[in-house]
Design a protein around this motif. Structure first.
Motif, PDB file in Angstrom:
ATOM      1  N   MET A 111      28.935  42.628 -24.358  1.00 55.30           N
ATOM      2  CA  MET A 111      27.131  43.753 -25.164  1.00 55.30           C
ATOM      3  C   MET A 111      27.080  44.621 -24.367  1.00 55.30           C
ATOM      4  SD  MET A 111      26.283  42.585 -27.988  1.00 55.30           S
ATOM      5  CE  MET A 111      24.349  42.548 -28.270  1.00 55.30           C
ATOM      6  N   HIS A 112      25.686  45.765 -24.891  1.00 55.15           N
ATOM      7  CA  HIS A 112      25.436  46.809 -25.033  1.00 55.15           C
ATOM      8  C   HIS A 112      24.205  47.025 -24.476  1.00 55.15           C
ATOM      9  CE1 HIS A 112      23.197  46.464 -28.855  1.00 55.15           C
ATOM     10  NE2 HIS A 112      24.408  46.306 -29.663  1.00 55.15           N
ATOM     11  N   GLY A 113      23.280  48.445 -23.446  1.00 55.16           N
ATOM     12  CA  GLY A 113      22.543  47.876 -22.942  1.00 55.16           C
ATOM     13  C   GLY A 113      20.891  48.167 -24.621  1.00 55.16           C
ATOM     14  N   GLU A 114      19.656  48.097 -24.020  1.00 57.21           N
ATOM     15  CA  GLU A 114      19.360  47.722 -25.391  1.00 57.21           C
ATOM     16  C   GLU A 114      18.478  49.289 -25.708  1.00 57.21           C
ATOM     17  OE1 GLU A 114      16.046  44.943 -27.040  1.00 57.21           O
ATOM     18  OE2 GLU A 114      16.555  43.852 -24.328  1.00 57.21           O
ATOM     19  N   TYR A 115      18.071  49.504 -24.820  1.00 61.21           N
ATOM     20  CA  TYR A 115      17.888  51.188 -24.993  1.00 61.21           C
ATOM     21  C   TYR A 115      16.720  51.667 -25.985  1.00 61.21           C
ATOM     22  CZ  TYR A 115      22.480  52.148 -23.344  1.00 61.21           C
ATOM     23  OH  TYR A 115      23.432  51.757 -23.160  1.00 61.21           O
ATOM     24  N   LYS A 116      16.258  50.502 -26.004  1.00 57.68           N
ATOM     25  CA  LYS A 116      14.252  50.443 -26.640  1.00 57.68           C
ATOM     26  C   LYS A 116      14.012  51.912 -26.564  1.00 57.68           C
ATOM     27  CE  LYS A 116      13.129  45.709 -26.012  1.00 57.68           C
ATOM     28  NZ  LYS A 116      12.636  44.438 -24.648  1.00 57.68           N
ATOM     29  N   GLU A 117      14.154  52.625 -25.248  1.00 52.28           N
ATOM     30  CA  GLU A 117      13.103  53.639 -25.586  1.00 52.28           C
ATOM     31  C   GLU A 117      13.306  54.590 -26.179  1.00 52.28           C
ATOM     32  OE1 GLU A 117      12.548  55.576 -21.106  1.00 52.28           O
ATOM     33  OE2 GLU A 117      11.977  53.119 -20.821  1.00 52.28           O
ATOM     34  N   TYR A 118      14.817  54.753 -26.076  1.00 48.20           N
ATOM     35  CA  TYR A 118      15.499  55.485 -27.269  1.00 48.20           C
ATOM     36  C   TYR A 118      14.869  55.439 -28.943  1.00 48.20           C
ATOM     37  CZ  TYR A 118      18.245  57.769 -23.216  1.00 48.20           C
ATOM     38  OH  TYR A 118      18.554  57.977 -21.756  1.00 48.20           O
ATOM     39  N   LYS A 119      15.672  53.821 -28.440  1.00 49.07           N
ATOM     40  CA  LYS A 119      15.028  53.710 -30.406  1.00 49.07           C
ATOM     41  C   LYS A 119      13.368  53.908 -30.618  1.00 49.07           C
ATOM     42  CE  LYS A 119      18.533  50.234 -30.484  1.00 49.07           C
ATOM     43  NZ  LYS A 119      18.703  48.003 -29.943  1.00 49.07           N
ATOM     44  N   GLU A 120      12.519  53.845 -29.523  1.00 51.52           N
ATOM     45  CA  GLU A 120      11.241  54.389 -29.759  1.00 51.52           C
ATOM     46  C   GLU A 120      11.483  55.460 -30.207  1.00 51.52           C
ATOM     47  OE1 GLU A 120       8.568  52.849 -30.467  1.00 51.52           O
ATOM     48  OE2 GLU A 120       9.389  50.890 -30.280  1.00 51.52           O
ATOM     49  N   ILE A 121      12.205  56.785 -29.776  1.00 55.95           N
ATOM     50  CA  ILE A 121      11.881  57.818 -29.767  1.00 55.95           C
ATOM     51  C   ILE A 121      13.015  58.278 -31.601  1.00 55.95           C
ATOM     52  CG2 ILE A 121      12.834  60.017 -29.152  1.00 55.95           C
ATOM     53  CD1 ILE A 121      13.271  59.036 -26.533  1.00 55.95           C
ATOM     54  N   LEU A 122      13.486  57.137 -31.735  1.00 57.21           N
ATOM     55  CA  LEU A 122      14.533  57.723 -32.741  1.00 57.21           C
ATOM     56  C   LEU A 122      13.666  57.461 -33.908  1.00 57.21           C
ATOM     57  CD1 LEU A 122      17.707  56.069 -31.780  1.00 57.21           C
ATOM     58  CD2 LEU A 122      17.579  58.801 -32.890  1.00 57.21           C
TER      59      LEU A 122
END
Ligand code: DGI
Ligand code: FE
Ligand code: FE
Length: 191
Positions: free
Chosen positions: A1-12
């Motif tokens: 599995m891959h990371g969640e990247y919550k912060e990047y998703k918020e920025i996006l």
């Protein structure tokens, strides 16, 4: 599995319209799938897919502000083709604003629209995932999806032909990287 990247998703989510955000998630999933299938780093592929269109909805004003701030000079073709701007601005944005350190990810984002000769596996995967992601719908998408599961190079060749043909039909300028990627690929035998 891959990371969640919550912060990047918020920025996006803040930077992109809903459809483009959804596209980014789909390209990340497709890049992950292709990386796994073809022996590339799945985590890098997912993250490159997630971030590849991060400046797609930036205004002309913001684009030129990014180019000025980070000393990017555009060629005449780049100046005249605004579809090319987001790949260039996106690569400097992830490098200098998001502080992404991985040069392979930065390069994949930089060339995701045009491709380039001597392209890396990660960049090729991102370029193709952008054509075959689940949200995509264009004339040849079924052929592209079929080819990408048979061979990355077969799909790459087909997508470069498709792009050059499409650009010429529409009377658009062809970027030197697209052109050189096309020639390099067509001169290779046995794909
Ligand atoms: O950002 P996306 O829509 O997900 O996809 P993309 O980054 O691959 O952008 C596709 C657009 O870029 C499409 O309208 C064709 C355009 N494009 C690709 N290569 C060239 C180009 N436009 C010009 N003028 N010249 C190119 O070489
Ligand atoms: Fe793009
Ligand atoms: Fe895209």
């Amino acid at each position: 599995m891959h990371g969640e990247y919550k912060e990047y998703k918020e920025i996006l989510k803040n930077r992109l319209v809903e459809k483009r955000y959804y596209h980014s998630l789909c390209v990340a999933d497709e890049a992950y799938r292709l990386a796994k299938k073809y022996g590339c780093d799945t985590e890098k592929a997912y993250l490159a897919g997630l971030l590849h269109d991060i400046t797609k909805n930036a205004s002309e004003r913001e684009h030129f502000s990014i180019f000025n701030t980070f000393n990017v000079n555009l060629s005449e073709v780049e100046k005249g083709a605004e579809k090319l701007w987001h790949a260039i601005s996106g690569s400097v944005y992830v490098k200098y604003v998001l502080q992404i350190k991985d040069e392979e990810i930065i390069e994949a984002i930089r060339y995701h629209t045009t491709a380039k000769p001597n392209i890396s596996l990660l960049s090729k995967i991102l370029y193709l995932a952008d054509f075959t992601s689940a949200d995509r719908d264009y004339d040849d998408v079924d052929i592209m999806r079929e080819y990408v599961d048979i061979s990355l190079d077969k799909a790459y060749k087909y997508s470069l032909c498709y792009t050059i043909k499409d650009l010429a039909e529409k009377g658009k300028a062809i970027h030197i990287d697209t052109f050189n990627a096309y020639n390099e690929t067509m001169l290779k035998e046995s794909i």
